[in-house]
Design a protein around this motif. Structure first.
Motif, PDB file in Angstrom:
ATOM      1  N   SER A  57       8.770  -1.176  -2.289  1.00 55.51           N
ATOM      2  CA  SER A  57       9.342   0.440  -2.281  1.00 55.51           C
ATOM      3  C   SER A  57      10.818   0.541  -2.631  1.00 55.51           C
ATOM      4  CB  SER A  57       9.049   0.940  -0.638  1.00 55.51           C
ATOM      5  OG  SER A  57       9.924  -0.308   0.207  1.00 55.51           O
ATOM      6  N   ASP A  58      11.592  -0.630  -2.979  1.00 57.41           N
ATOM      7  CA  ASP A  58      12.894  -0.699  -3.498  1.00 57.41           C
ATOM      8  C   ASP A  58      13.089  -0.160  -4.831  1.00 57.41           C
ATOM      9  OD1 ASP A  58      13.500  -1.723  -0.872  1.00 57.41           O
ATOM     10  OD2 ASP A  58      13.855  -3.588  -1.689  1.00 57.41           O
ATOM     11  N   LEU A  59      11.870  -0.038  -5.522  1.00 58.87           N
ATOM     12  CA  LEU A  59      11.966   0.306  -6.992  1.00 58.87           C
ATOM     13  C   LEU A  59      11.732   1.586  -7.242  1.00 58.87           C
ATOM     14  CD1 LEU A  59       9.784  -2.511  -8.491  1.00 58.87           C
ATOM     15  CD2 LEU A  59      12.277  -2.239  -8.560  1.00 58.87           C
ATOM     16  N   GLU A  60      12.600   2.399  -7.616  1.00 60.13           N
ATOM     17  CA  GLU A  60      12.710   3.898  -8.009  1.00 60.13           C
ATOM     18  C   GLU A  60      13.196   4.058  -9.354  1.00 60.13           C
ATOM     19  OE1 GLU A  60      12.019   6.192  -5.987  1.00 60.13           O
ATOM     20  OE2 GLU A  60      11.883   5.169  -4.024  1.00 60.13           O
ATOM     21  N   ILE A  61      12.728   5.439  -9.957  1.00 61.60           N
ATOM     22  CA  ILE A  61      13.284   5.577 -11.362  1.00 61.60           C
ATOM     23  C   ILE A  61      14.622   5.967 -11.324  1.00 61.60           C
ATOM     24  CG2 ILE A  61      10.838   6.213 -12.170  1.00 61.60           C
ATOM     25  CD1 ILE A  61      11.864   9.090 -12.031  1.00 61.60           C
ATOM     26  N   ASN A  62      15.298   5.780 -12.426  1.00 55.95           N
ATOM     27  CA  ASN A  62      16.659   6.107 -12.927  1.00 55.95           C
ATOM     28  C   ASN A  62      16.464   7.808 -12.739  1.00 55.95           C
ATOM     29  OD1 ASN A  62      19.177   7.210 -14.313  1.00 55.95           O
ATOM     30  ND2 ASN A  62      19.751   4.972 -14.867  1.00 55.95           N
ATOM     31  N   GLN A  63      17.262   8.441 -11.945  1.00 55.76           N
ATOM     32  CA  GLN A  63      17.144   9.910 -11.880  1.00 55.76           C
ATOM     33  C   GLN A  63      17.876  10.542 -13.238  1.00 55.76           C
ATOM     34  OE1 GLN A  63      15.388  11.479  -9.595  1.00 55.76           O
ATOM     35  NE2 GLN A  63      14.910   9.596  -9.289  1.00 55.76           N
ATOM     36  N   ARG A  64      18.694   9.719 -13.881  1.00 55.39           N
ATOM     37  CA  ARG A  64      19.213  10.246 -15.220  1.00 55.39           C
ATOM     38  C   ARG A  64      18.253  10.264 -16.249  1.00 55.39           C
ATOM     39  NH1 ARG A  64      23.632   6.569 -16.229  1.00 55.39           N
ATOM     40  NH2 ARG A  64      22.421   5.434 -14.668  1.00 55.39           N
ATOM     41  N   ASN A  65      17.484   9.231 -16.398  1.00 55.22           N
ATOM     42  CA  ASN A  65      16.714   9.118 -17.556  1.00 55.22           C
ATOM     43  C   ASN A  65      15.248   9.088 -17.115  1.00 55.22           C
ATOM     44  OD1 ASN A  65      16.106   6.601 -16.972  1.00 55.22           O
ATOM     45  ND2 ASN A  65      17.482   5.761 -18.287  1.00 55.22           N
ATOM     46  N   GLY A  66      14.751   8.834 -15.924  1.00 57.44           N
ATOM     47  CA  GLY A  66      13.422   8.992 -15.602  1.00 57.44           C
ATOM     48  C   GLY A  66      12.709   7.681 -15.851  1.00 57.44           C
ATOM     49  N   LEU A  67      13.441   6.563 -16.109  1.00 57.93           N
ATOM     50  CA  LEU A  67      12.878   5.268 -16.548  1.00 57.93           C
ATOM     51  C   LEU A  67      13.105   4.518 -15.209  1.00 57.93           C
ATOM     52  CD1 LEU A  67      13.762   4.980 -20.025  1.00 57.93           C
ATOM     53  CD2 LEU A  67      11.573   5.563 -19.200  1.00 57.93           C
ATOM     54  N   PHE A  68      12.205   3.484 -14.902  1.00 56.17           N
ATOM     55  CA  PHE A  68      12.199   2.121 -14.495  1.00 56.17           C
ATOM     56  C   PHE A  68      13.268   1.480 -15.041  1.00 56.17           C
ATOM     57  CE2 PHE A  68       8.586   3.800 -12.289  1.00 56.17           C
ATOM     58  CZ  PHE A  68       8.822   3.354 -10.932  1.00 56.17           C
ATOM     59  N   GLU A  69      14.523   0.551 -14.236  1.00 56.48           N
ATOM     60  CA  GLU A  69      15.188  -0.068 -15.397  1.00 56.48           C
ATOM     61  C   GLU A  69      15.520  -1.474 -14.537  1.00 56.48           C
ATOM     62  OE1 GLU A  69      17.955   3.104 -17.745  1.00 56.48           O
ATOM     63  OE2 GLU A  69      18.487   2.563 -15.716  1.00 56.48           O
ATOM     64  N   PHE A  70      15.395  -2.474 -15.207  1.00 52.60           N
ATOM     65  CA  PHE A  70      15.824  -3.923 -14.769  1.00 52.60           C
ATOM     66  C   PHE A  70      17.205  -4.020 -15.042  1.00 52.60           C
ATOM     67  CE2 PHE A  70      15.276  -8.569 -15.296  1.00 52.60           C
ATOM     68  CZ  PHE A  70      15.042  -8.867 -13.924  1.00 52.60           C
ATOM     69  N   ASP A  71      17.937  -3.983 -13.917  1.00 51.29           N
ATOM     70  CA  ASP A  71      19.542  -4.147 -14.172  1.00 51.29           C
ATOM     71  C   ASP A  71      20.163  -5.178 -14.663  1.00 51.29           C
ATOM     72  OD1 ASP A  71      18.911  -5.454 -11.830  1.00 51.29           O
ATOM     73  OD2 ASP A  71      20.452  -4.220 -10.437  1.00 51.29           O
ATOM     74  N   VAL A  72      19.428  -6.224 -14.771  1.00 52.91           N
ATOM     75  CA  VAL A  72      20.088  -7.576 -15.257  1.00 52.91           C
ATOM     76  C   VAL A  72      19.210  -8.004 -16.687  1.00 52.91           C
ATOM     77  CG1 VAL A  72      20.852  -8.388 -13.220  1.00 52.91           C
ATOM     78  CG2 VAL A  72      18.780  -9.120 -13.889  1.00 52.91           C
ATOM     79  N   LEU A  73      18.473  -7.007 -17.109  1.00 56.15           N
ATOM     80  CA  LEU A  73      17.805  -7.572 -18.315  1.00 56.15           C
ATOM     81  C   LEU A  73      18.682  -8.045 -19.492  1.00 56.15           C
ATOM     82  CD1 LEU A  73      15.244  -7.437 -19.908  1.00 56.15           C
ATOM     83  CD2 LEU A  73      15.581  -5.301 -20.888  1.00 56.15           C
TER      84      LEU A  73
END
Length: 163
Positions: free
Chosen positions: A30-46
């Motif tokens: 439930s912690d995973l949310e889309i980035n509200q600026r671009n509408g994508l799920f993002e892996f912040d340490v990719l």
């Protein structure tokens, strides 16, 4: 089945496929949310997987030009040397290619390429992933032991094994 290291010029492809993985995983986290600026799920340490020693991204491909998934692997300072040489951070097969034995085949190829001691975890509520890994262990005759742990506020199940 081909497992290849993702190179810097492939990062944009992995970033896009990662959004599919995170979307699927959001059902169990439930912690995973889309980035509200671009509408994508993002892996912040990719980016770290392309910059830091001990973090390695791989593509799972049917042939040289058909990507069907990815593996993110942690080793060295990003593993727990007491228990594992490698921590399989993420393993993903796109839905279109699931339930065809391709994930199991990818695991077989990957473990043949990188033998050692592994740790793999799944969120406890992600029963499809837990079942997948138990089927992999059974089909590849891998003995493992399990341990439940808390990680980032989630109950997870770790499997430890050697190939």
């Amino acid at each position: 089945m081909i497992i290849t290291k993702a190179e810097q010029n492939d990062k944009h492809i992995l970033r896009h496929v990662m959004t599919l993985y995170l979307h699927d995983l959001s059902e169990f986290n439930s912690d995973l949310e889309i980035n509200q600026r671009n509408g994508l799920f993002e892996f912040d340490v990719l980016d770290w997987f392309f910059e830091k020693e001990g973090l390695t991204p791989f593509f799972i491909r049917m042939d040289d030009d058909k990507t069907i998934g990815f593996i993110l692997l942690q080793s060295g300072p990003f593993s727990n040397p007491e228990f594992a040489d490698y921590v399989l951070n993420s393993f993903f097969i796109m839905k279109k290619y699931r339930r065809q034995g391709l994930g199991r085949a990818a695991c077989k190829v990957f473990f043949e390429q990188l033998p050692g001691r592994y740790a793999i975890s799944q969120i406890k509520t992600n029963t499809p992933a837990i079942e997948f890994w138990k089927n992999v262990y059974k089909s590849l005759n891998i003995e493992y032991y399990e341990k439940e742990e808390q990680e980032d506020g989630h109950e997870v199940i770790y499997q430890y094994f050697q190939v």
